[in-house]
Write an enzyme that holds these catalytic residues in place. Structure first.
Site, PDB file in Angstrom:
ATOM      1  N   GLU A  71      82.056  -7.425   7.559  1.00 21.31           N
ATOM      2  CA  GLU A  71      83.610  -7.335   7.413  1.00 21.31           C
ATOM      3  C   GLU A  71      83.823  -5.959   7.015  1.00 21.31           C
ATOM      4  O   GLU A  71      85.127  -5.637   7.212  1.00 21.31           O
ATOM      5  CB  GLU A  71      83.864  -8.063   7.594  1.00 21.31           C
ATOM      6  CG  GLU A  71      83.997  -9.781   7.848  1.00 21.31           C
ATOM      7  CD  GLU A  71      84.838 -10.844   6.773  1.00 21.31           C
ATOM      8  OE1 GLU A  71      85.685 -12.006   7.474  1.00 21.31           O
ATOM      9  OE2 GLU A  71      85.380 -10.921   5.627  1.00 21.31           O
TER      10      GLU A  71
ATOM     11  N   GLY B 112      70.704 -28.261   6.445  1.00 21.85           N
ATOM     12  CA  GLY B 112      71.073 -27.803   4.867  1.00 21.85           C
ATOM     13  C   GLY B 112      70.841 -26.578   5.441  1.00 21.85           C
ATOM     14  O   GLY B 112      71.497 -25.838   5.268  1.00 21.85           O
TER      15      GLY B 112
ATOM     16  N   ASP C 250      80.508 -18.746   3.096  1.00 18.26           N
ATOM     17  CA  ASP C 250      81.108 -17.649   1.570  1.00 18.26           C
ATOM     18  C   ASP C 250      80.134 -18.755   0.058  1.00 18.26           C
ATOM     19  O   ASP C 250      80.106 -18.196  -0.905  1.00 18.26           O
ATOM     20  CB  ASP C 250      82.307 -17.715   1.044  1.00 18.26           C
ATOM     21  CG  ASP C 250      82.603 -16.433   2.913  1.00 18.26           C
ATOM     22  OD1 ASP C 250      82.408 -16.121   2.850  1.00 18.26           O
ATOM     23  OD2 ASP C 250      83.491 -16.712   2.515  1.00 18.26           O
TER      24      ASP C 250
ATOM     25  N   LYS D 276      87.860 -29.090   1.073  1.00 12.73           N
ATOM     26  CA  LYS D 276      88.901 -29.053   0.651  1.00 12.73           C
ATOM     27  C   LYS D 276      89.860 -27.933   1.770  1.00 12.73           C
ATOM     28  O   LYS D 276      88.421 -27.052   2.372  1.00 12.73           O
ATOM     29  CB  LYS D 276      89.258 -28.636  -0.139  1.00 12.73           C
ATOM     30  CG  LYS D 276      89.258 -29.609  -1.966  1.00 12.73           C
ATOM     31  CD  LYS D 276      88.776 -28.764  -2.687  1.00 12.73           C
ATOM     32  CE  LYS D 276      88.542 -29.265  -4.194  1.00 12.73           C
ATOM     33  NZ  LYS D 276      89.458 -28.832  -5.452  1.00 12.73           N
TER      34      LYS D 276
ATOM     35  N   LEU E  62      71.659 -23.899   7.654  1.00 11.86           N
ATOM     36  CA  LEU E  62      72.424 -25.119   9.127  1.00 11.86           C
ATOM     37  C   LEU E  62      73.535 -26.391   9.038  1.00 11.86           C
ATOM     38  O   LEU E  62      73.259 -27.514   9.673  1.00 11.86           O
ATOM     39  CB  LEU E  62      71.030 -25.735   9.613  1.00 11.86           C
ATOM     40  CG  LEU E  62      69.512 -25.156   8.679  1.00 11.86           C
ATOM     41  CD1 LEU E  62      68.126 -26.032   8.691  1.00 11.86           C
ATOM     42  CD2 LEU E  62      69.341 -24.327   9.857  1.00 11.86           C
ATOM     43  N   GLY E  63      74.037 -25.727   8.172  1.00 13.98           N
ATOM     44  CA  GLY E  63      75.047 -27.096   8.052  1.00 13.98           C
ATOM     45  C   GLY E  63      75.015 -27.821   7.131  1.00 13.98           C
ATOM     46  O   GLY E  63      74.592 -27.598   6.515  1.00 13.98           O
TER      47      GLY E  63
ATOM     48  N   GLY F 214      83.480 -10.576   1.365  1.00 13.82           N
ATOM     49  CA  GLY F 214      83.433 -10.454  -0.324  1.00 13.82           C
ATOM     50  C   GLY F 214      84.092 -10.970  -1.179  1.00 13.82           C
ATOM     51  O   GLY F 214      83.447 -11.112  -2.108  1.00 13.82           O
TER      52      GLY F 214
END
Length: 311
Positions: free
Chosen positions: A142, A227, A254, A287, A223-224, A43
């Site tokens: 969560e 895309g 996120d 990163k 889909l990683g 969130g």
């Protein structure tokens, strides 16, 4: 939808501890490297991601009455996330997670939900007094399912665009889906929602159609590196990804969801908002640590201008 509406996030906050290494066997101790500490929680991450892209964002989350909870409030104020609804719960720890990264940058995560587990439907009802339509309601899993479900039900009844990011993947009561305008699972979460194994071999398009059959307006399956896939009444649309060098995949989902919500709030079509989401997700994996990796508007614009998306 009118542009520049608000984004309301009902979700989690936690602190995360990263280490690079292999997962030890029972009773085994292994040496790792690259220990790091950072802010997390789906969130919070998604709210910050949306705010960095210009969205006016309000957050409801639960944090502990501890130093981590105090630091969370400072973080949101610095990032421009309106956090007056956040519940700081006494005698309860802030959520904590431990993340093990392997050499390829893939992650394995274990969490203690802490204060997030005590966020209630009543808290949502109080927060909902501030909601205005048109607007975007974004929630995840969560927090207790009944809390997320209440947020979706109120959002739907108020005429907001409701987004459920079903992460972490878990089974849901079927009645929840009718309150979801946009469902954003990754490939394994889509399968879990349908009661399948996370590595089931059914085609993604078939799974998206089955999820829509539960009452969802649109399914946006991430889909990683391939895309995203949009499934709606108008059919299927594939949105390509952007090629990047992967360092850490932890915050990709996120970043995607925050950018999706911000794009819709600014008046973009769903397809265009998903394109910006794929760009945000691509930048996030370049990163370590989630919050520092969440991109701003200039970074997304530069990526979309200088790199060609790949199917």
């Amino acid at each position: 939808m009118m542009p520049n509406c608000e984004v309301y996030v009902v979700g989690s906050y936690g602190v995360a501890f990263w280490i690079v290494g292999e997962v030890p066997a029972p009773g085994e101790t292994l040496l790792g490297s690259g220990f790091a500490f950072g802010n997390g929680g789906k969130g919070s991450n998604q709210a910050i991601g949306a705010a960095r892209l210009g969205a006016r964002c309000k957050l409801l989350a639960g944090v502990g009455d501890d130093k981590f909870g105090d630091e969370a409030l400072q973080l949101w104020r610095a990032e421009g996330v309106e956090c007056s609804a956040v519940m700081q719960i006494v005698e309860t720890p802030t959520m904590a997670g431990i993340i093990i990264l392997d050499a390829a940058g893939e992650n394995r995560i274990i969490t203690d939900p802490g204060a997030n587990a005590r966020l209630t439907a009543t808290d949502v009802e109080s927060f909902a007094a501030t909601w205005k339509s048109p607007g975007i309601l974004l929630t995840q899993l969560e927090i207790p399912v009944e809390t997320a479900a209440r947020a979706l039900a109120i959002g739907k009844a108020r005429g907001l665009t409701t987004i459920l990011n079903p992460a972490p993947g878990r089974a849901l009561p079927k009645e929840v889906f009718a309150d979801v305008d946009i469902l954003t699972p990754n490939q394994s979460e889509a399968r879990i929602l349908l009661g399948l194994d996370a590595d089931d071999r059914h085609a993604d398009a078939d799974l998206a159609a089955r999820l829509r059959g539960l009452g969802v307006g649109h399914v946006v399956m991430t889909l990683g590196t391939d895309g995203a896939l949009i499934a709606g009444p108008e059919g299927l649309t594939k949105i390509a990804s952007y090629p990047v060098d992967v360092v850490d995949t932890t915050g990709a989902g996120d970043a995607f969801n925050g950018a999706l919500a911000a794009g819709l709030a600014s008046g973009l079509t769903l397809a265009d908002a998903v394109r910006r989401g794929t760009a945000a997700g691509a930048l996030a994996v370049t990163k370590k640590l989630v919050v520092p990796a969440l991109p701003d508007e200039s970074q997304i614009s530069e990526l979309m201008k200088t790199r060609t998306a790949c199917a």
